[in-house]
Design a protein around this motif. Structure first.
Motif, mmCIF file in Angstrom:
data_model
loop_
_atom_site.group_PDB
_atom_site.id
_atom_site.type_symbol
_atom_site.label_atom_id
_atom_site.label_comp_id
_atom_site.label_asym_id
_atom_site.label_seq_id
_atom_site.Cartn_x
_atom_site.Cartn_y
_atom_site.Cartn_z
ATOM 1 N N GLY A 58 67.394 -21.591 -32.323
ATOM 2 C CA GLY A 58 68.010 -20.711 -33.655
ATOM 3 C C GLY A 58 68.048 -22.358 -34.545
ATOM 4 O O GLY A 58 69.278 -22.367 -35.649
ATOM 5 N N ALA A 59 67.174 -22.942 -34.068
ATOM 6 C CA ALA A 59 67.607 -24.871 -35.130
ATOM 7 C C ALA A 59 67.440 -24.306 -36.158
ATOM 8 O O ALA A 59 66.703 -23.998 -36.745
ATOM 9 N N ASP A 60 67.509 -25.115 -36.959
ATOM 10 C CA ASP A 60 67.401 -25.763 -38.616
ATOM 11 C C ASP A 60 66.858 -26.974 -38.602
ATOM 12 O O ASP A 60 66.518 -27.387 -39.548
ATOM 13 N N THR A 61 66.678 -27.636 -37.394
ATOM 14 C CA THR A 61 65.975 -29.487 -37.443
ATOM 15 C C THR A 61 66.441 -28.852 -35.655
ATOM 16 O O THR A 61 67.022 -28.503 -34.854
ATOM 17 N N VAL A 62 65.295 -29.865 -35.265
ATOM 18 C CA VAL A 62 64.474 -30.601 -34.153
ATOM 19 C C VAL A 62 64.671 -32.143 -34.374
ATOM 20 O O VAL A 62 63.972 -32.776 -35.004
ATOM 21 N N PHE A 63 65.208 -32.613 -33.226
ATOM 22 C CA PHE A 63 65.163 -34.318 -32.872
ATOM 23 C C PHE A 63 64.409 -34.575 -31.642
ATOM 24 O O PHE A 63 65.251 -33.411 -30.622
ATOM 25 N N VAL A 64 63.491 -35.788 -31.557
ATOM 26 C CA VAL A 64 63.316 -35.935 -30.116
ATOM 27 C C VAL A 64 63.953 -36.589 -29.220
ATOM 28 O O VAL A 64 63.744 -38.424 -30.306
ATOM 29 N N PHE A 65 63.934 -37.169 -28.025
ATOM 30 C CA PHE A 65 63.670 -38.311 -27.427
ATOM 31 C C PHE A 65 62.791 -38.492 -26.073
ATOM 32 O O PHE A 65 63.216 -37.166 -25.367
ATOM 33 N N GLN A 66 61.924 -39.622 -26.484
ATOM 34 C CA GLN A 66 60.822 -39.464 -25.375
ATOM 35 C C GLN A 66 61.580 -40.963 -24.453
ATOM 36 O O GLN A 66 62.298 -41.480 -25.123
ATOM 37 N N LEU A 67 61.539 -40.650 -23.006
ATOM 38 C CA LEU A 67 61.824 -41.450 -22.287
ATOM 39 C C LEU A 67 61.206 -41.389 -20.895
ATOM 40 O O LEU A 67 60.647 -40.424 -20.911
ATOM 41 N N ARG A 68 61.218 -42.587 -19.974
ATOM 42 C CA ARG A 68 59.957 -42.795 -19.048
ATOM 43 C C ARG A 68 61.367 -43.384 -17.884
ATOM 44 O O ARG A 68 60.603 -42.881 -17.062
ATOM 45 N N ASN A 69 62.400 -42.514 -18.061
ATOM 46 C CA ASN A 69 63.372 -43.296 -16.886
ATOM 47 C C ASN A 69 64.786 -42.119 -17.133
ATOM 48 O O ASN A 69 64.183 -41.235 -17.529
ATOM 49 N N PRO A 70 65.050 -42.728 -16.040
ATOM 50 C CA PRO A 70 66.332 -41.269 -15.136
ATOM 51 C C PRO A 70 67.333 -41.259 -17.483
ATOM 52 O O PRO A 70 67.538 -42.124 -18.040
ATOM 53 N N ILE A 71 68.443 -40.470 -17.489
ATOM 54 C CA ILE A 71 69.283 -40.731 -18.131
ATOM 55 C C ILE A 71 70.443 -40.574 -17.686
ATOM 56 O O ILE A 71 71.243 -40.287 -16.965
ATOM 57 N N HIS A 72 70.616 -42.208 -18.733
ATOM 58 C CA HIS A 72 72.011 -43.084 -18.331
ATOM 59 C C HIS A 72 73.265 -42.578 -19.489
ATOM 60 O O HIS A 72 72.879 -41.533 -20.735
ATOM 61 N N ASN A 73 74.605 -42.329 -19.295
ATOM 62 C CA ASN A 73 75.169 -41.961 -20.402
ATOM 63 C C ASN A 73 74.880 -42.767 -21.780
ATOM 64 O O ASN A 73 75.401 -42.444 -22.772
ATOM 65 N N GLY A 74 74.622 -44.498 -21.741
ATOM 66 C CA GLY A 74 73.936 -45.013 -23.042
ATOM 67 C C GLY A 74 73.199 -43.931 -23.527
ATOM 68 O O GLY A 74 72.932 -43.936 -25.225
ATOM 69 N N HIS A 75 72.107 -43.199 -22.952
ATOM 70 C CA HIS A 75 71.169 -42.902 -23.758
ATOM 71 C C HIS A 75 71.891 -41.341 -24.522
ATOM 72 O O HIS A 75 71.819 -41.274 -25.495
#
Length: 273
Positions: A58-75
């Motif tokens: 049910g998305a009314d918009t989509v945003f994307v985040f590309q990374l090549r690292n693990p996700i830390h809490n700052g991400h």
């Protein structure tokens, strides 16, 4: 370049063309879909499959985040903040696509399998909402082509149905061989995305820098007026902690997600011995 490698790279390029592109449709009929048989194929969603998943949620918009690292809490803070911004703009259900680079990366980067496992642990611990977050693999190598490569990254996601793209300083960049400066202008990539033909419909979300705020014991957006209160933990420093079996400051990463990295490096050390 061996013919087989060239063919696979050519197919990879068409893989992330627009789902309605006649060339992509033709190649999909002629060639079998590439399967890596590594247990991660379910994360390698085609543009059409991504669009179907966005619609399902049910998305009314989509945003994307590309990374090549693990996700830390700052991400996670950055991605959550971007979603809040989209809600303030009037969207009701923005969906986040976390897209891990699936091709060749730097030799000392965490392998793809462990990155995906770590990303899933972040969702399971509720650092990111699993209902509004999709973890996927972008099966492209990281070429460090700077402003040129970032256009490919952005266009591929736009053609898959993403309307907003998070981009920050020196996307797809690298250090100059002399090691004293960046090879590319650090803000050129972001500027190019705002002016390049074919990307007019893509909206850029700014990358706000987060660091570990020692006064509150968690990741927060950096405040230059009190710079001494912040600790920057780079990807290199993070990998150093994990490889030595050390624990980063509390609040840097979800505990279960951190354990995956420590276990990986523990296995590497055992193998080396």
């Amino acid at each position: 370049m061996p013919a087989e490698t060239f063919l696979r790279l050519s197919m990879l390029g068409s893989f992330f063309q627009c789902a309605k592109d006649p060339i992509a449709i033709f190649l999909a009929k002629v060639f079998d879909r590439i399967r890596y048989e590594d247990g991660l194929d379910d994360y390698r969603l085609t543009p059409a499959e991504l669009q179907a998943e966005f619609e399902k949620r049910g998305a009314d918009t989509v945003f994307v985040f590309q990374l090549r690292n693990p996700i830390h809490n700052g991400h996670a803070l950055l991605m959550t903040s971007c979603r809040e911004h989209l809600l303030e703009m009037g969207y009701k259900n923005p969906i986040l696509l976390v897209h891990q680079i699936g091709g060749k990366v730097k030799a000392d980067d965490i392998p793809l399998k462990e990155r995906i496992m770590q990303n899933q642990a972040v969702l399971e611990e509720g650092v990111l909402d699993p209902k509004t977050t999709i973890v996927g693999i972008f099966p492209s190598p990281m070429l460090y082509g700077g402003p040129t490569e970032v256009q490919w990254h952005a266009k591929a996601r736009m053609n898959a149905g993403c309307e907003y793209y998070i981009v920050g300083r020196d996307p797809a960049g690298m250090k100059h061989p002399n090691g004293e400066r960046d090879l590319y202008d650090p803000w050129h990539g972001k500027k190019v995305l705002g002016t390049a033909p074919g990307l007019e419909k893509l909206n850029i979300l700014p990358f706000r820098v987060a660091a570990y705020d020692k006064t509150i014991g968690r990741m927060a957006f950096f405040d230059p007026s009190r710079a001494d209160d912040f600790l920057f933990i780079s990807g290199t420093k993070m990998r150093g902690y994990a490889s030595r079996g050390e624990t980063p400051p509390d609040g840097f990463m979800a505990p279960a997600a951190w354990k995956i990295l420590v276990d990986y490096y523990s296995n590497v050390r055992s193998y080396d011995i």
